[in-house]
Enzyme design. Structure first.
Site, PDB file in Angstrom:
ATOM      1  N   GLU A  71       1.007  -1.281  -0.080  1.00  0.00           N
ATOM      2  CA  GLU A  71      -0.112  -0.012  -0.063  1.00  0.00           C
ATOM      3  C   GLU A  71       0.961   1.341   0.108  1.00  0.00           C
ATOM      4  O   GLU A  71       0.593   2.333  -0.972  1.00  0.00           O
ATOM      5  CB  GLU A  71      -0.735  -0.032   1.173  1.00  0.00           C
ATOM      6  CG  GLU A  71      -1.730   1.261   1.224  1.00  0.00           C
ATOM      7  CD  GLU A  71      -2.712   1.445   2.411  1.00  0.00           C
ATOM      8  OE1 GLU A  71      -2.728   0.590   3.385  1.00  0.00           O
ATOM      9  OE2 GLU A  71      -3.706   2.413   2.291  1.00  0.00           O
ATOM     10  N   ASP A  89      -0.590  -4.927   3.157  1.00  0.00           N
ATOM     11  CA  ASP A  89      -1.075  -3.746   3.759  1.00  0.00           C
ATOM     12  C   ASP A  89      -0.274  -3.831   5.040  1.00  0.00           C
ATOM     13  O   ASP A  89      -0.735  -4.583   5.997  1.00  0.00           O
ATOM     14  CB  ASP A  89      -2.570  -3.871   3.954  1.00  0.00           C
ATOM     15  CG  ASP A  89      -3.267  -2.356   4.340  1.00  0.00           C
ATOM     16  OD1 ASP A  89      -2.196  -1.463   5.038  1.00  0.00           O
ATOM     17  OD2 ASP A  89      -4.349  -2.095   4.120  1.00  0.00           O
ATOM     18  N   ILE A  91      -0.508  -1.908   7.580  1.00  0.00           N
ATOM     19  CA  ILE A  91      -1.637  -1.521   8.839  1.00  0.00           C
ATOM     20  C   ILE A  91      -2.964  -1.520   7.975  1.00  0.00           C
ATOM     21  O   ILE A  91      -3.042  -0.179   7.612  1.00  0.00           O
ATOM     22  CB  ILE A  91      -1.101  -0.230   9.841  1.00  0.00           C
ATOM     23  CG1 ILE A  91       0.321  -0.262  10.358  1.00  0.00           C
ATOM     24  CG2 ILE A  91      -2.114  -0.075  10.790  1.00  0.00           C
ATOM     25  CD1 ILE A  91       0.709   0.532  11.365  1.00  0.00           C
ATOM     26  N   ASP A  92      -3.630  -2.054   8.203  1.00  0.00           N
ATOM     27  CA  ASP A  92      -5.021  -2.052   7.776  1.00  0.00           C
ATOM     28  C   ASP A  92      -5.899  -1.665   8.942  1.00  0.00           C
ATOM     29  O   ASP A  92      -6.151  -2.383   9.838  1.00  0.00           O
ATOM     30  CB  ASP A  92      -5.683  -3.357   6.919  1.00  0.00           C
ATOM     31  CG  ASP A  92      -6.964  -3.209   6.508  1.00  0.00           C
ATOM     32  OD1 ASP A  92      -6.952  -2.387   5.629  1.00  0.00           O
ATOM     33  OD2 ASP A  92      -7.856  -3.951   6.687  1.00  0.00           O
ATOM     34  N   THR A  94      -5.614   2.178   9.730  1.00  0.00           N
ATOM     35  CA  THR A  94      -4.710   3.090  10.176  1.00  0.00           C
ATOM     36  C   THR A  94      -5.409   3.882  11.081  1.00  0.00           C
ATOM     37  O   THR A  94      -4.739   4.354  11.985  1.00  0.00           O
ATOM     38  CB  THR A  94      -3.966   3.703   8.779  1.00  0.00           C
ATOM     39  OG1 THR A  94      -3.430   2.860   8.055  1.00  0.00           O
ATOM     40  CG2 THR A  94      -3.097   5.034   9.432  1.00  0.00           C
ATOM     41  N   ASP A 229      -6.007  -4.537   0.802  1.00  0.00           N
ATOM     42  CA  ASP A 229      -7.156  -4.492   1.627  1.00  0.00           C
ATOM     43  C   ASP A 229      -7.583  -5.899   1.616  1.00  0.00           C
ATOM     44  O   ASP A 229      -8.347  -6.358   2.911  1.00  0.00           O
ATOM     45  CB  ASP A 229      -8.219  -3.416   1.413  1.00  0.00           C
ATOM     46  CG  ASP A 229      -7.732  -2.158   1.464  1.00  0.00           C
ATOM     47  OD1 ASP A 229      -7.060  -1.764   2.406  1.00  0.00           O
ATOM     48  OD2 ASP A 229      -8.176  -1.335   0.630  1.00  0.00           O
TER      49      ASP A 229
HETATM   50  C1  IPD Z   1      -8.712   1.160   4.806  1.00  0.00           C
HETATM   51  C2  IPD Z   1      -9.574   0.245   5.888  1.00  0.00           C
HETATM   52  C3  IPD Z   1     -11.136   0.529   6.039  1.00  0.00           C
HETATM   53  C4  IPD Z   1     -11.641   0.404   4.272  1.00  0.00           C
HETATM   54  C5  IPD Z   1     -11.022   1.266   3.196  1.00  0.00           C
HETATM   55  C6  IPD Z   1      -9.368   0.752   3.329  1.00  0.00           C
HETATM   56  P1  IPD Z   1      -6.179   1.591   5.676  1.00  0.00           P
HETATM   57  O1  IPD Z   1      -7.439   0.645   4.838  1.00  0.00           O
HETATM   58  O2  IPD Z   1      -9.548  -1.294   5.550  1.00  0.00           O
HETATM   59  O3  IPD Z   1     -11.785  -0.031   6.670  1.00  0.00           O
HETATM   60  O4  IPD Z   1     -13.110   1.015   4.203  1.00  0.00           O
HETATM   61  O5  IPD Z   1     -11.326   0.798   1.901  1.00  0.00           O
HETATM   62  O6  IPD Z   1      -8.793   1.487   2.503  1.00  0.00           O
HETATM   63  O7  IPD Z   1      -6.223   2.847   4.966  1.00  0.00           O
HETATM   64  O8  IPD Z   1      -6.683   1.309   7.014  1.00  0.00           O
HETATM   65  O9  IPD Z   1      -5.131   0.660   5.174  1.00  0.00           O
END
Ligand code: IPD
Length: 272
Positions: A71, A89, A91-92, A94, A229
């Site tokens: 990412e 990813d 940190i999913d 964030t 994701d």
């Molecule tokens: C996000 C989270 C969020 C989802 C977004 C993602 P990130 O990832 O998973 O729940 O709704 O589509 O982009 O930015 O925390 O890595």
């Protein structure tokens, strides 16, 4: 190129997930604050970057023949290809991480010909690990086969717990489709809605998918996810017997009544 050793890759990804978890759990408050990408709801921290660097360095050293797609280093000039690729990813969730809301994870996937093949998702706050290899089942904390036992059979949307996310786009066509659909799904049947039992919006796409794999959430609907994701969660969900389909009605082959029922409540079409 040698055939990928999926079991070895799985174990390597688990080791890296634990290392990433240590970085995340030992993170100090960021006095300079997070950086914003697209807007104030699309954030990145020094820890997203540090975790991705640690993971990409280790993977490139051990598997120099495989591509890496992360990412924080993604560029539109290097799109995903059919080559064996780690899709990461760091940190999913964030925003959760920034707020100390204990629902963020490291999401480590491996795809071959764009087919998610190995998946590891680890939430270091709760020390929960989800993992799967295509064809070998999905597991929570390595020894509990997914899905776990369900308290009650799912009979349709009216007894479903549905995960949704607000996302970072807060205007435009997708925002309208999402908010109208949320309203429709939640409304009473007398008002033409599905009256789902409730919504959960937990802030991590990967953990939402794993919650469906686990059986504690029934459906997750999203528009706006990226490959990092979903790649890891995808294998875990499929191996638990779950299904990923298009967010828009009719986009993908589908044989499940619940999907048809859900598609019937979507208000417009998401654009990707
Ligand atoms: C996000 C989270 C969020 C989802 C977004 C993602 P990130 O990832 O998973 O729940 O709704 O589509 O982009 O930015 O925390 O890595």
């Amino acid at each position: 190129m040698a055939t990928p050793n999926l079991n070895e890759i799985h174990d390597t990804l688990i080791d890296l997930a634990y290392k990433a978890g240590d970085i995340i759990n030992n993170a100090l408050p960021d006095t300079s604050g997070p950086g914003s990408k697209k807007n104030s709801a699309d954030l990145v921290t020094q820890y997203d970057r540090a975790v991705e660097t640690m993971i990409s360095t280790s993977l490139k050293e051990k598997y120099p023949d495989y591509a890496f797609h992360g990412e924080e280093t993604y560029s539109p000039t290097t799109p995903l290809t059919n080559a064996p690729t780690f899709i990461v990813d760091p940190i999913d969730g964030t925003i959760n991480f920034i707020h100390n809301f204990p629902h963020a994870c490291v999401s480590l996937g491996f795809a071959i010909e764009k087919i998610p093949t190995v998946g590891v998702v680890y939430n270091p706050s709760t020390k929960t690990l989800y993992s799967a290899i295509k064809g070998q089942g999905a597991f929570k904390n390595r020894d509990q086969r997914l899905p776990l036992r369900k308290a009650e059979p799912l009979t349709g949307l009216s007894n479903a717990l549905v995960a949704i996310e607000w996302g970072s786009d807060r205007s435009g066509p997708n925002w309208t489709v999402k908010t109208r659909t949320f309203e429709k799904l939640g409304s009473s049947k007398e008002n033409g809605g599905a009256m789902v039992r409730s919504f959960r919006s937990l802030g991590s796409a990967a953990l939402n998918i794993c919650s469906v794999a686990e059986g504690v959430v029934d459906v997750y609907w999203e528009g706006g996810c990226w490959e990092w994701d979903v790649c890891a969660g995808w294998v875990i969900l499929n191996e638990a017997g779950g299904l990923i389909v298009d967010g828009n009605p009719g986009g993908w082959e589908n044989e499940r009544e619940l999907v048809e029922e859900f598609w019937g409540f979507i208000q417009g079409r998401l654009t990707y």
